[in-house]
Design an enzyme around this catalytic site. Sequence first.
Site, PDB file in Angstrom:
ATOM      1  N   ASN A   1     -11.740   2.234  12.971  1.00  0.00           N
ATOM      2  CA  ASN A   1     -11.122   2.831  14.158  1.00  0.00           C
ATOM      3  C   ASN A   1     -12.036   3.878  14.773  1.00  0.00           C
ATOM      4  O   ASN A   1     -13.183   3.550  15.096  1.00  0.00           O
ATOM      5  CB  ASN A   1      -9.674   3.293  13.938  1.00  0.00           C
ATOM      6  CG  ASN A   1      -9.445   4.284  12.844  1.00  0.00           C
ATOM      7  OD1 ASN A   1      -9.749   4.031  11.682  1.00  0.00           O
ATOM      8  ND2 ASN A   1      -8.890   5.427  13.183  1.00  0.00           N
ATOM      9  N   ASP A   2     -11.627   5.104  14.954  1.00  0.00           N
ATOM     10  CA  ASP A   2     -12.300   6.055  15.837  1.00  0.00           C
ATOM     11  C   ASP A   2     -13.809   6.184  15.600  1.00  0.00           C
ATOM     12  O   ASP A   2     -14.253   6.309  14.456  1.00  0.00           O
ATOM     13  CB  ASP A   2     -11.713   7.454  15.656  1.00  0.00           C
ATOM     14  CG  ASP A   2     -10.221   7.515  15.852  1.00  0.00           C
ATOM     15  OD1 ASP A   2      -9.613   6.488  16.155  1.00  0.00           O
ATOM     16  OD2 ASP A   2      -9.660   8.615  15.676  1.00  0.00           O
TER      17      ASP A   2
END
Length: 486
Positions: free
Chosen positions: A41-42
């Site tokens: 993710n991020d």
Amino acid sequence: MTKDEQLRQEAYEQIEKNKNLVDQDPYRLTYHIMPPVGLLNDPNGFIQVNGVFHLYYQWMPFKTDHGAKFWGHYSSEDLVNWRHESIALTPSEWYEKNGCYSGSAIEYKGKIYAFYTGNVKDEQGNRETYQCLAISEDGIHFNKKGPLIYLPEGFTAHFRDPKVWKQEETYFMVIGAQTKDLKGAIALYQSKDLLNWTYRGILVGGGKGELQEFGYMFECPDLFHLDGKDILVFSPQGIETQGMKYQNVYQAGYVIGDFDPKTGEYRHQEFEELDRGFDFYAPQTTIDSKGRRLLFGWMSVPDQHEQDHPTIEYKWIHNMTLPRELKLVSGKVYQVPVDELDQLRCSEVVSHTVKLTKESQELNGIHGKSVELNIQDIEIAEGWMEISISDGGRIIYSADEKVISFERKSYVDGTTEKRQCLLSGLKNLRIFIDTSSVEIFINDGLETFTSRIYPSPKNDKITFGASKDASFTAFKWDLNVKNVNI
């Protein structure tokens, strides 16, 4: 064996165990950054040091769901060819045992100082949060210094994602937050030495100012100077849909303003979404040696049908966007693909000058699953024009309604879903298609649509159509990367 060594070994075993299965996925991407296994993710700690770009990322190697995150790591010298490095951070210490959550990096005396959130939960699910520091001399091996900032009064433990920058001999940090009365906010800190931090107060949100009632949580803040203004990028949660706006579960966008480092005040305009597509969240920027403000985003949205992606059965999920350069033009942030992406072109250009009248056409040589399309000199006075990407997605511009749309076949139930925005006129499109993703840059970066798509694996058709009269020039290149070493 230490806890850190054990976690690293277990993660590398997951990569090796699942490599053949992951590689068999027909939706595996060609030139985007992906996890070798599990969930990405991020973007974290995006920085260029000594000519090398480091992009760390939230990584769960043991399942295709969220949990006690690691910091994975890619490096590159050209933003095109990436090397998957050894794990940067594991959740091995008491202050991060439930995840080395998102953060940023800054160079100090030739070393990388990585700031991140240590996430801790007890057996009842009660959360603790710590803003931590880890230091690296080579960008690969980190020495953890532990927590520097503890939770201040007035906030819940949803307090995370520190982003650090230097301004006028002072270091500043913004942190995504939620106040005790469940309002989204961004907290501001400052320091002279990157070790001792002073809380300055709430920068935006928290029941005050323009963003006083703007959702229940702000994530992944990033404040930077661009073309004479101070841009605050962040990802709010809990925003109600308003017409074409805020269609995703959570948003990612920005406000334009002026930050006063002496008072800690930030005056700004209204919030604007950065991307109009289905899959864009938690963007992070850095400034490179050329002075460009560069951005990576996560090509997904949390809690938005994540477990329905068809890549799940192949033991991986999610990817990054392409790297983009940001520019401030007439009071709006434009995004354009970085120039280095031209290196992806691995074929001679195919070009056509086209006039369509109430018809749909395939153009000779314009097809493929990993391609760049550059559509220039578009003229459409009335009716609509469309570009279909196999059976996975469709771009439509209505000259009558002044609306551009992206439609895709839902990977959840097979129905057609869409995202839209107003557009006074369509001049050009630059489209990057990569197996199961599409990134659309409109009118030199005025608007972007970023989305995952899952077309039939053997369908690589690209079709152009118009309801009345439309003309344009189309350029197409096949794209491939020499080295995404995962």
